[in-house]
Scaffold this motif. Structure first.
Motif, PDB file in Angstrom:
ATOM      1  N   TYR A  49     -10.283   4.925  -9.901  1.00 17.83           N
ATOM      2  CA  TYR A  49      -8.973   4.923  -9.234  1.00 17.83           C
ATOM      3  C   TYR A  49      -8.204   6.230  -9.480  1.00 17.83           C
ATOM      4  O   TYR A  49      -7.431   6.343 -10.437  1.00 17.83           O
ATOM      5  CB  TYR A  49      -8.147   3.723  -9.718  1.00 17.83           C
TER       6      TYR A  49
ATOM      7  N   THR B  46      -4.267   6.541 -10.165  1.00 14.30           N
ATOM      8  CA  THR B  46      -3.699   5.983 -11.403  1.00 14.30           C
ATOM      9  C   THR B  46      -3.687   7.021 -12.515  1.00 14.30           C
ATOM     10  O   THR B  46      -4.690   7.697 -12.753  1.00 14.30           O
ATOM     11  CB  THR B  46      -4.520   4.755 -11.858  1.00 14.30           C
TER      12      THR B  46
ATOM     13  N   GLU C 103       0.795  -1.243   0.000  1.00 10.11           N
ATOM     14  CA  GLU C 103       0.000   0.000   0.000  1.00 10.11           C
ATOM     15  C   GLU C 103       0.820   1.282   0.000  1.00 10.11           C
ATOM     16  O   GLU C 103       0.300   2.345  -0.344  1.00 10.11           O
ATOM     17  CB  GLU C 103      -0.963  -0.003   1.183  1.00 10.11           C
TER      18      GLU C 103
ATOM     19  N   GLU D  58      -5.864  -2.294 -12.813  1.00 12.06           N
ATOM     20  CA  GLU D  58      -6.926  -2.188 -11.804  1.00 12.06           C
ATOM     21  C   GLU D  58      -6.523  -2.905 -10.515  1.00 12.06           C
ATOM     22  O   GLU D  58      -6.810  -2.437  -9.408  1.00 12.06           O
ATOM     23  CB  GLU D  58      -8.252  -2.709 -12.377  1.00 12.06           C
ATOM     24  N   GLN D  59      -5.828  -4.046 -10.652  1.00 12.79           N
ATOM     25  CA  GLN D  59      -5.413  -4.794  -9.458  1.00 12.79           C
ATOM     26  C   GLN D  59      -4.364  -4.023  -8.655  1.00 12.79           C
ATOM     27  O   GLN D  59      -4.401  -4.001  -7.436  1.00 12.79           O
ATOM     28  CB  GLN D  59      -4.885  -6.173  -9.856  1.00 12.79           C
TER      29      GLN D  59
ATOM     30  N   GLN E  89      -5.843  -1.007  -6.762  1.00 12.77           N
ATOM     31  CA  GLN E  89      -6.535  -1.371  -5.515  1.00 12.77           C
ATOM     32  C   GLN E  89      -5.565  -1.663  -4.368  1.00 12.77           C
ATOM     33  O   GLN E  89      -5.979  -1.767  -3.216  1.00 12.77           O
ATOM     34  CB  GLN E  89      -7.406  -2.609  -5.754  1.00 12.77           C
ATOM     35  N   ARG E  90      -4.269  -1.791  -4.691  1.00 13.08           N
ATOM     36  CA  ARG E  90      -3.318  -2.296  -3.691  1.00 13.08           C
ATOM     37  C   ARG E  90      -2.143  -1.376  -3.373  1.00 13.08           C
ATOM     38  O   ARG E  90      -1.516  -1.546  -2.347  1.00 13.08           O
ATOM     39  CB  ARG E  90      -2.761  -3.654  -4.166  1.00 13.08           C
TER      40      ARG E  90
END
Length: 289
Positions: free
Chosen positions: A93, A96, A48, A64-65, A68-69
């Motif tokens: 997001y 990004t 994170e 996208e993965q 999220q992280r």
């Protein structure tokens, strides 16, 4: 909650909605297996507080993965037809950014300084098109970037060459160049059946951990790689023949070459694939004396 992008149904839905057609010239193959995608995410080891630089996000399946992280994702896409798709799929997001740029022309040092100063670690990831795999990897490895790890999906034959050892058919100048800068580990093999469109060959995911210092000491890196490339110019020829015809072409050079072979105790009738990186380093250093 929507399905992940990397599923056959969601990928197909996105492509149909935008009337997208694949360009063979850009080597576009989109991954449609979420489990494999997650293995790639795990291989980066990023969390994170970290940042990701992605090469060729496609329709945003891997992006996208990561979004999220991790804290920041900077993705570089060459195909302008994918920009409206990415704008839609990555709308949730704000961490990004999609850059419409050619990764071979980007000043990544500036991008890192401007946009990734608030992250702890950085990884570069990408599913690299076959036709520019080597130029991209070498440009990134040769640049002095504050990057902790590179995780690339490449065609299996290229991955085999990058990891190859001396005295194998896959060992060559690419093996030495990659292993000079990084320790290469195979993460997994990816079958051709999990892409649309389906490529003709399987792929591999490799993790390249950048070395703090190269495994050999060379007096002149540029000359070292010239010697390596020349020695593999024609695989069936001896090192002596390859160097004579591709690098050390005049009489003085050839005299120096024979003295270097003698000093290093390297038989000039050997072929390039039999020499270790250490032997190439020793030979290139001796040639500079």
């Amino acid at each position: 909650m929507q399905k992940p992008i990397a599923t056959p149904s969601r990928t197909n839905e996105i492509l149909q909605a935008h009337g997208f057609s694949f360009k063979k010239s850009l080597g576009q193959n989109f991954l449609i297996d979420h489990n494999i995608l997650m293995r790639i995410v795990e291989a980066t080891g990023m969390g994170e507080n970290d940042g990701i630089i992605e090469i060729g996000p496609g329709i945003g399946a891997l992006t996208e993965q990561f979004a999220q992280r991790v804290r920041r994702v900077e993705a570089f896409e060459l195909d302008d037809r994918l920009l409206p798709i990415l704008e839609e799929t990555l709308a949730p997001y704000p961490n990004t950014t999609i850059h419409h740029q050619d990764i071979l022309k980007v000043d990544l040092s500036s991008i890192i300084e401007e946009r990734l100063t608030n992250v702890e670690k950085i990884a570069v990831v990408g599913n690299l098109p076959y036709y520019i795999t080597t130029p991209i990897i070498m440009r990134l490895l040769e640049a002095c970037l504050p990057v902790d790890r590179f995780v690339f999906m490449v065609q299996k034959e290229v991955g085999d060459r990058m990891k190859a050892s001396p005295n194998t058919k896959d060992y060559g100048s690419l093996s030495i160049a990659v292993q000079y800068y990084a320790a290469a580990t195979r993460v997994l093999t990816v079958p051709r059946t999990v892409f649309v469109p389906r490529p003709k060959v399987d792929s591999v995911v490799l993790s390249l951990n950048k070395r703090e210092t190269p495994p050999v000491i060379v007096k002149d890196e540029t000359f070292f790689f010239q010697v390596v490339r020349a020695s593999f110019a024609q695989r069936r020829k001896t090192i002596r023949n390859n160097l004579q015809h591709n690098l050390l072409t005049d009489k003085e050079d050839q005299k120096r070459m024979e003295e270097a072979f003698q000093k290093c105790q390297i038989d000039p009738s050997r072929r390039g694939e039999t020499l270790s990186m250490e032997e190439f380093a020793e030979l290139s250093n001796a040639l500079l004396e």
